[in-house]
Scaffold this motif. Sequence first.
Motif, PDB file in Angstrom:
ATOM      1  N   ALA A 104      -7.399 -11.115  -0.411  1.00 23.08           N
ATOM      2  CA  ALA A 104      -7.489  -9.647  -0.431  1.00 23.08           C
ATOM      3  C   ALA A 104      -6.740  -9.056   0.754  1.00 23.08           C
ATOM      4  O   ALA A 104      -6.001  -8.068   0.606  1.00 23.08           O
ATOM      5  CB  ALA A 104      -8.947  -9.204  -0.422  1.00 23.08           C
ATOM      6  N   ASN A 105      -6.899  -9.649   1.933  1.00 18.57           N
ATOM      7  CA  ASN A 105      -6.187  -9.172   3.119  1.00 18.57           C
ATOM      8  C   ASN A 105      -4.681  -9.300   2.936  1.00 18.57           C
ATOM      9  O   ASN A 105      -3.924  -8.395   3.303  1.00 18.57           O
ATOM     10  CB  ASN A 105      -6.621  -9.944   4.367  1.00 18.57           C
ATOM     11  CG  ASN A 105      -8.022  -9.599   4.812  1.00 18.57           C
ATOM     12  OD1 ASN A 105      -8.581  -8.584   4.414  1.00 18.57           O
ATOM     13  ND2 ASN A 105      -8.614 -10.474   5.604  1.00 18.57           N
ATOM     14  N   ARG A 149       1.014  -4.650   0.004  1.00 18.19           N
ATOM     15  CA  ARG A 149       1.144  -3.221  -0.350  1.00 18.19           C
ATOM     16  C   ARG A 149       1.710  -2.409   0.821  1.00 18.19           C
ATOM     17  O   ARG A 149       2.599  -1.581   0.636  1.00 18.19           O
ATOM     18  CB  ARG A 149      -0.209  -2.655  -0.781  1.00 18.19           C
ATOM     19  CG  ARG A 149      -0.572  -2.964  -2.218  1.00 18.19           C
ATOM     20  CD  ARG A 149      -1.808  -2.187  -2.667  1.00 18.19           C
ATOM     21  NE  ARG A 149      -3.030  -2.578  -1.975  1.00 18.19           N
ATOM     22  CZ  ARG A 149      -3.739  -3.651  -2.258  1.00 18.19           C
ATOM     23  NH1 ARG A 149      -3.370  -4.463  -3.220  1.00 18.19           N
ATOM     24  NH2 ARG A 149      -4.836  -3.927  -1.593  1.00 18.19           N
ATOM     25  N   GLU A 150       1.192  -2.660   2.020  1.00 17.49           N
ATOM     26  CA  GLU A 150       1.674  -1.939   3.202  1.00 17.49           C
ATOM     27  C   GLU A 150       3.146  -2.244   3.476  1.00 17.49           C
ATOM     28  O   GLU A 150       3.942  -1.341   3.752  1.00 17.49           O
ATOM     29  CB  GLU A 150       0.840  -2.321   4.426  1.00 17.49           C
ATOM     30  CG  GLU A 150      -0.584  -1.812   4.399  1.00 17.49           C
ATOM     31  CD  GLU A 150      -1.430  -2.412   5.520  1.00 17.49           C
ATOM     32  OE1 GLU A 150      -0.866  -2.983   6.473  1.00 17.49           O
ATOM     33  OE2 GLU A 150      -2.671  -2.321   5.414  1.00 17.49           O
ATOM     34  N   ASN A 169      -3.402  -6.597   0.589  1.00 18.98           N
ATOM     35  CA  ASN A 169      -3.343  -5.314   1.311  1.00 18.98           C
ATOM     36  C   ASN A 169      -2.092  -5.270   2.172  1.00 18.98           C
ATOM     37  O   ASN A 169      -1.392  -4.256   2.226  1.00 18.98           O
ATOM     38  CB  ASN A 169      -4.592  -5.115   2.181  1.00 18.98           C
ATOM     39  CG  ASN A 169      -5.818  -4.789   1.371  1.00 18.98           C
ATOM     40  OD1 ASN A 169      -5.728  -4.250   0.267  1.00 18.98           O
ATOM     41  ND2 ASN A 169      -6.968  -5.131   1.902  1.00 18.98           N
ATOM     42  N   LEU A 170      -1.794  -6.374   2.841  1.00 15.69           N
ATOM     43  CA  LEU A 170      -0.593  -6.464   3.667  1.00 15.69           C
ATOM     44  C   LEU A 170       0.662  -6.302   2.809  1.00 15.69           C
ATOM     45  O   LEU A 170       1.585  -5.577   3.183  1.00 15.69           O
ATOM     46  CB  LEU A 170      -0.560  -7.804   4.402  1.00 15.69           C
ATOM     47  CG  LEU A 170       0.701  -8.115   5.187  1.00 15.69           C
ATOM     48  CD1 LEU A 170       0.896  -7.124   6.326  1.00 15.69           C
ATOM     49  CD2 LEU A 170       0.642  -9.549   5.717  1.00 15.69           C
ATOM     50  N   ASP A 179      -2.649  -5.404  -8.598  1.00 14.90           N
ATOM     51  CA  ASP A 179      -1.772  -5.022  -7.489  1.00 14.90           C
ATOM     52  C   ASP A 179      -0.317  -4.851  -7.905  1.00 14.90           C
ATOM     53  O   ASP A 179       0.513  -4.475  -7.094  1.00 14.90           O
ATOM     54  CB  ASP A 179      -1.848  -6.078  -6.370  1.00 14.90           C
ATOM     55  CG  ASP A 179      -3.221  -6.136  -5.738  1.00 14.90           C
ATOM     56  OD1 ASP A 179      -3.718  -5.072  -5.322  1.00 14.90           O
ATOM     57  OD2 ASP A 179      -3.806  -7.236  -5.680  1.00 14.90           O
TER      58      ASP A 179
END
Length: 185
Positions: A141-142, A148-149, A145-146, A170
Amino acid sequence: MGDSGCGKTTLISVLGCILTPSEGDVWIDGEQIDYENHDLSQLRSEKIGFVFQLFNLIPYLTAVENVMVAMDIAGMKSNEAEKRAAELLTQVGLEQRLHHRPAQLSGGEKQRVSFARALANTPKIIFADEPTANLDSRQSANLMNLVRELRQEHQTTIAIVTHHEGLKKDADRVIQMKDGQIVSV
């Protein structure tokens, strides 16, 4: 997406100019790739980043040195490469691990070093082969998120190869493969 052995890694290896296609054409950034006459190493260095399933970090180099390798190959001056590598590693949350070797890093940290290295030369596209395969659910999950950023900040296309159904949410687009064929987009 697709089951193990369906051709996902082969496909990104062809698209990333690591393998030569047996038929068809590959276009990158509006340019048709001529596998016989193109400097494929330079093309990969300038326009393509890779995140490998097994990280492919050099064991005797530190995290910052592993990221610098891509910039060194591209001809960036060492002091500039070191500064950019440190910035990228900080961006992926590894500012306290710059001088640690791969054996001193967790699987998630190694994966983040791999993403920082893939971003080093500001590629147009990053191919990530099973980037969550060696991670637990929290690390996965982390990492997503990375991703996407990084995609938003760097305006980079990120193609993720996976058999993990949970990653569909995602994606902007999902290409399903089966037995070496694309079966749906």
